[in-house]
Structure formats: structure tokens, C-alpha cells
Enzyme design. Sequence first.
Site, short mmCIF file in Angstrom:
data_model
loop_
_atom_site.label_atom_id
_atom_site.label_comp_id
_atom_site.label_asym_id
_atom_site.label_seq_id
_atom_site.Cartn_x
_atom_site.Cartn_y
_atom_site.Cartn_z
N VAL A 1 59.68 34.27 52.40
CA VAL A 1 60.08 35.15 53.51
C VAL A 1 60.35 36.55 52.95
CG1 VAL A 1 61.80 35.60 55.30
CG2 VAL A 1 61.05 33.25 54.85
N ARG B 1 72.53 28.85 57.93
CA ARG B 1 72.07 27.66 57.21
C ARG B 1 70.55 27.65 57.12
NH1 ARG B 1 76.47 24.85 56.02
NH2 ARG B 1 78.24 25.22 57.40
N ASP B 2 70.07 27.30 55.92
CA ASP B 2 68.63 27.18 55.72
C ASP B 2 68.09 26.06 56.59
OD1 ASP B 2 66.60 28.15 53.17
OD2 ASP B 2 66.00 26.42 54.38
N ILE B 3 66.93 26.30 57.18
CA ILE B 3 66.33 25.33 58.10
C ILE B 3 65.80 24.10 57.35
CG2 ILE B 3 63.93 26.18 58.12
CD1 ILE B 3 64.11 26.10 61.21
N HIS C 1 70.00 32.62 48.21
CA HIS C 1 70.20 31.20 48.53
C HIS C 1 71.51 30.77 47.89
CE1 HIS C 1 65.90 30.11 49.62
NE2 HIS C 1 65.67 31.18 48.90
N HIS D 1 66.97 37.85 50.55
CA HIS D 1 67.96 36.82 50.87
C HIS D 1 68.45 36.15 49.60
CE1 HIS D 1 63.89 35.09 51.10
NE2 HIS D 1 64.41 33.96 50.63
N ASN E 1 64.79 34.62 45.03
CA ASN E 1 63.38 34.59 44.69
C ASN E 1 62.80 35.97 45.01
OD1 ASN E 1 63.52 31.82 44.06
ND2 ASN E 1 63.18 31.26 46.19
P1 AMP Z 1 62.18 31.95 49.85
O1 AMP Z 1 61.19 30.95 49.32
O2 AMP Z 1 63.15 32.40 48.80
O3 AMP Z 1 61.50 33.11 50.55
O4 AMP Z 1 63.05 31.17 50.89
C1 AMP Z 1 62.91 31.26 52.27
C2 AMP Z 1 63.83 30.25 52.88
O5 AMP Z 1 63.94 30.54 54.25
C3 AMP Z 1 63.35 28.80 52.75
O6 AMP Z 1 64.35 28.04 52.08
C4 AMP Z 1 63.18 28.36 54.20
O7 AMP Z 1 63.54 27.01 54.41
C5 AMP Z 1 64.09 29.32 54.93
N1 AMP Z 1 63.74 29.58 56.33
C6 AMP Z 1 62.54 29.95 56.82
N2 AMP Z 1 62.61 30.13 58.15
C7 AMP Z 1 63.90 29.87 58.51
C8 AMP Z 1 64.61 29.88 59.74
N3 AMP Z 1 64.01 30.19 60.90
N4 AMP Z 1 65.94 29.58 59.73
C9 AMP Z 1 66.54 29.26 58.57
N5 AMP Z 1 65.94 29.24 57.37
C10 AMP Z 1 64.63 29.53 57.34
#
Ligand code: AMP
Length: 115
Positions: free
Chosen positions: A97, A30-32, A103, A101, A88
Site C-alpha cells: 500500500v 486494525r490490519d484487515i 505495522h 504506515h 516496509n
Molecule cells: P504493506 O505490505 O507494508 O504495504 O502492508 C499493507 C497492509 O495493509 C497489509 O498488512 C494489509 O493487510 C493492510 N491492508 C490493506 N487494505 C486494508 C484495509 N482496507 N484495512 C486494513 N488494512 C488493510
Amino acid sequence: MENECIFCRIVAGEVPSDVVYQDKDCLAFRDIAPQAPTHLLIIPKGHIASLAELSEGQQELAGRLIIIAKNLAEKEGLAAKGYRLVVNCGYEGGQVVPHLHLHLIGGRKLGAKLG
Ligand code: AMP
């Protein structure tokens, strides 16, 4: 594993996460900071910096990530009403990140605008 990569650290169990699925190559959690009632991230366990780094030889992995997303959408009860799958890529694509990944977002009516 890349020591500085937060998602590699999640894979290694060094950073806690709410894991919803895993197999030998892929992990979903799950996204944080969820953007919708359901917001999952589906990642390869191995470090791939972005979609731009995915090679021709990784087609099976790419397909696997999408199938996992589809299966999780069903498991989360999103399939009937619909959902969105987003990748993204890079700075202008809004990637924060640097570990590939997907979403999976759903559980409410999403806006038509993508950018
Ligand atoms: P992006 O902008 O596509 O790189 O999305 C990165 C996603 O990672 C964002 O939606 C963040 O909320 C999510 N995220 C970052 N750190 C964590 C974490 N430790 N656990 C879960 N989700 C995370």
C-alpha cells in the site's frame, strides 16, 4: 487526499476500518489481514507515499507516529512481553500500500527472521 489510495479513503471515512486511535494528523486501525493477535497500522492522515518520501521537515510527524505506536502497544497489553514495529518501504521492502504506515505486531512470539 489521493483518490486511488486505500488508506486515504480510510482517512476520509469512505472505506470502513476498525479505528483504535486518531488525532488531527494521525490515524491507527486494525490490519484487515492480521499477522499476529494484535496487528495495527499507524499512518499519517496526509498522503505520504512511503518512508522514502518523508522529508527532513517531517521529523515531528515521524516521531509522533512512533510514540503513537508505543502508546498503542501499552494499551493493547503488549508492552510487558514485547512487540515489533515494521515499516516496509518500496517494492523490495515488501510495501504493497503506497501510503506510509507503521505495522505494530504482537501478541505472540515472533520469528527472529526479518526477511
Ligand atoms: P504493506 O505490505 O507494508 O504495504 O502492508 C499493507 C497492509 O495493509 C497489509 O498488512 C494489509 O493487510 C493492510 N491492508 C490493506 N487494505 C486494508 C484495509 N482496507 N484495512 C486494513 N488494512 C488493510
